[in-house]
Design a protein around this motif. Sequence first.
Motif, PDB file in Angstrom:
ATOM      1  N   LYS A  53      55.672  41.463  71.301  1.00 45.92           N
ATOM      2  CA  LYS A  53      54.665  41.611  70.876  1.00 45.92           C
ATOM      3  C   LYS A  53      53.728  40.496  71.871  1.00 45.92           C
ATOM      4  O   LYS A  53      52.819  40.834  72.285  1.00 45.92           O
ATOM      5  CB  LYS A  53      54.364  40.705  69.378  1.00 45.92           C
ATOM      6  CG  LYS A  53      54.297  41.569  68.118  1.00 45.92           C
ATOM      7  CD  LYS A  53      53.727  40.856  67.016  1.00 45.92           C
ATOM      8  CE  LYS A  53      52.280  41.156  66.617  1.00 45.92           C
ATOM      9  NZ  LYS A  53      51.668  41.023  65.570  1.00 45.92           N
ATOM     10  N   ILE A  68      52.945  42.985  75.020  1.00 49.28           N
ATOM     11  CA  ILE A  68      51.885  44.795  74.901  1.00 49.28           C
ATOM     12  C   ILE A  68      51.022  44.061  74.279  1.00 49.28           C
ATOM     13  O   ILE A  68      50.582  43.299  73.152  1.00 49.28           O
ATOM     14  CB  ILE A  68      53.536  45.503  74.812  1.00 49.28           C
ATOM     15  CG1 ILE A  68      53.069  45.023  73.212  1.00 49.28           C
ATOM     16  CG2 ILE A  68      54.040  46.430  75.285  1.00 49.28           C
ATOM     17  CD1 ILE A  68      54.070  46.547  71.949  1.00 49.28           C
ATOM     18  N   THR A  69      49.838  44.834  74.269  1.00 50.06           N
ATOM     19  CA  THR A  69      48.355  44.494  73.700  1.00 50.06           C
ATOM     20  C   THR A  69      48.846  45.098  72.188  1.00 50.06           C
ATOM     21  O   THR A  69      49.826  45.983  71.187  1.00 50.06           O
ATOM     22  CB  THR A  69      47.820  45.431  74.623  1.00 50.06           C
ATOM     23  OG1 THR A  69      48.055  47.239  73.764  1.00 50.06           O
ATOM     24  CG2 THR A  69      47.382  45.603  75.290  1.00 50.06           C
ATOM     25  N   GLU A  70      48.155  44.450  71.255  1.00 47.34           N
ATOM     26  CA  GLU A  70      47.909  44.890  69.315  1.00 47.34           C
ATOM     27  C   GLU A  70      47.573  46.289  69.902  1.00 47.34           C
ATOM     28  O   GLU A  70      48.474  47.077  68.982  1.00 47.34           O
ATOM     29  CB  GLU A  70      46.608  43.714  69.032  1.00 47.34           C
ATOM     30  CG  GLU A  70      46.205  44.707  68.242  1.00 47.34           C
ATOM     31  CD  GLU A  70      47.935  43.985  67.006  1.00 47.34           C
ATOM     32  OE1 GLU A  70      48.100  43.750  65.992  1.00 47.34           O
ATOM     33  OE2 GLU A  70      48.626  42.895  67.113  1.00 47.34           O
ATOM     34  N   LYS A  71      47.090  46.687  70.221  1.00 46.10           N
ATOM     35  CA  LYS A  71      47.380  48.727  70.155  1.00 46.10           C
ATOM     36  C   LYS A  71      48.239  49.683  70.402  1.00 46.10           C
ATOM     37  O   LYS A  71      48.871  49.751  70.168  1.00 46.10           O
ATOM     38  CB  LYS A  71      45.836  48.896  71.175  1.00 46.10           C
ATOM     39  CG  LYS A  71      46.106  50.341  70.994  1.00 46.10           C
ATOM     40  CD  LYS A  71      44.327  51.280  71.952  1.00 46.10           C
ATOM     41  CE  LYS A  71      44.896  52.571  71.099  1.00 46.10           C
ATOM     42  NZ  LYS A  71      43.409  53.240  72.476  1.00 46.10           N
ATOM     43  N   ARG A  72      49.327  49.226  71.173  1.00 42.50           N
ATOM     44  CA  ARG A  72      50.395  49.575  71.792  1.00 42.50           C
ATOM     45  C   ARG A  72      51.379  49.536  70.869  1.00 42.50           C
ATOM     46  O   ARG A  72      52.776  49.084  70.139  1.00 42.50           O
ATOM     47  CB  ARG A  72      50.617  48.737  73.782  1.00 42.50           C
ATOM     48  CG  ARG A  72      51.638  49.452  74.057  1.00 42.50           C
ATOM     49  CD  ARG A  72      51.311  51.315  74.141  1.00 42.50           C
ATOM     50  NE  ARG A  72      50.712  51.256  75.027  1.00 42.50           N
ATOM     51  CZ  ARG A  72      50.767  52.950  74.826  1.00 42.50           C
ATOM     52  NH1 ARG A  72      51.031  53.612  74.494  1.00 42.50           N
ATOM     53  NH2 ARG A  72      49.121  52.774  75.817  1.00 42.50           N
ATOM     54  N   CYS A 112      52.612  47.857  79.021  1.00 43.25           N
ATOM     55  CA  CYS A 112      51.316  47.626  79.436  1.00 43.25           C
ATOM     56  C   CYS A 112      51.654  46.122  80.559  1.00 43.25           C
ATOM     57  O   CYS A 112      50.985  45.884  81.467  1.00 43.25           O
ATOM     58  CB  CYS A 112      50.992  46.056  78.645  1.00 43.25           C
ATOM     59  SG  CYS A 112      50.241  46.967  77.115  1.00 43.25           S
TER      60      CYS A 112
END
Length: 194
Positions: free
Chosen positions: A11, A14-18, A55
Motif C-alpha cells: 500500500k 503505490i497510489t490508491e488507484k494503482r 509508481c
Amino acid sequence: MDRSEMIKKLKPRITEKRFIHSIGVEYTAASMAFVYGASVEKARIAGILHDNAKCIPTDEKLRKAEKFGLPISKSERKSPDLLHGKLGAYYARTKFDVTDEEILSAITWHTTGHPCMTLLDKIIFVADYIEPNRKMIKELPEIRHEAMTDIDKAVMHILKNTLGYLETKNDSIDEMSRETYEYYLELYRGRDFD
C-alpha cells in the motif's frame, strides 16, 4: 509472507488507484487460474504484486534497473516506465520474499508478454488488461469473454490492439511486444484471431 503482510507492505509503495487496480488483477487472475487449472495462489500473488514498482518515478526506474543489474532493452532505455515489470519482479523477490520463479516471470512480463509464455504469464498479462476497474477500451467485453474461454485468443487480441493503438499514437513500440505478437501469430497461424 502472507497476503495481509503483502498488502501492508504494498500500500505505501503505490497510489490508491494503482492499489485498486492490483486488487482487480488479483481477483481476475485467481478466477482465470481456476478456469484454466493453474495455481490460484500463485495467480493471486502475481496479481497483487504485478505493479509494485509502477509508481517509482520514470527516471528512477532506469537508475534502479542499472543499479540492480537488470537487463535493459533499447525500448526500455527510451521508455523507462516499461521497466516496472522487471523492477517489480526484483522487488517481489527482495521485499516481498517471493522465490517462485513462475510468479516472478509473470510479474516481469505482464506488460509486454514474451514468446513462449507459461500459463501463469498469460493469466497475469490478460488479467492486467481486463480487470473490472479498467476503463472501457476498444473490444474489452469481447476480450473479457475470450479470457475465460480461449486464453491464447485473448493474448493475441490484446497484443494486436496494443500494437495498433501505439501505431496510431506514433509511440515507440517495445520490441518484445512485437516479437511476442509475431511469435503467437506464427504459432497459431490458421486459427481465427481477427
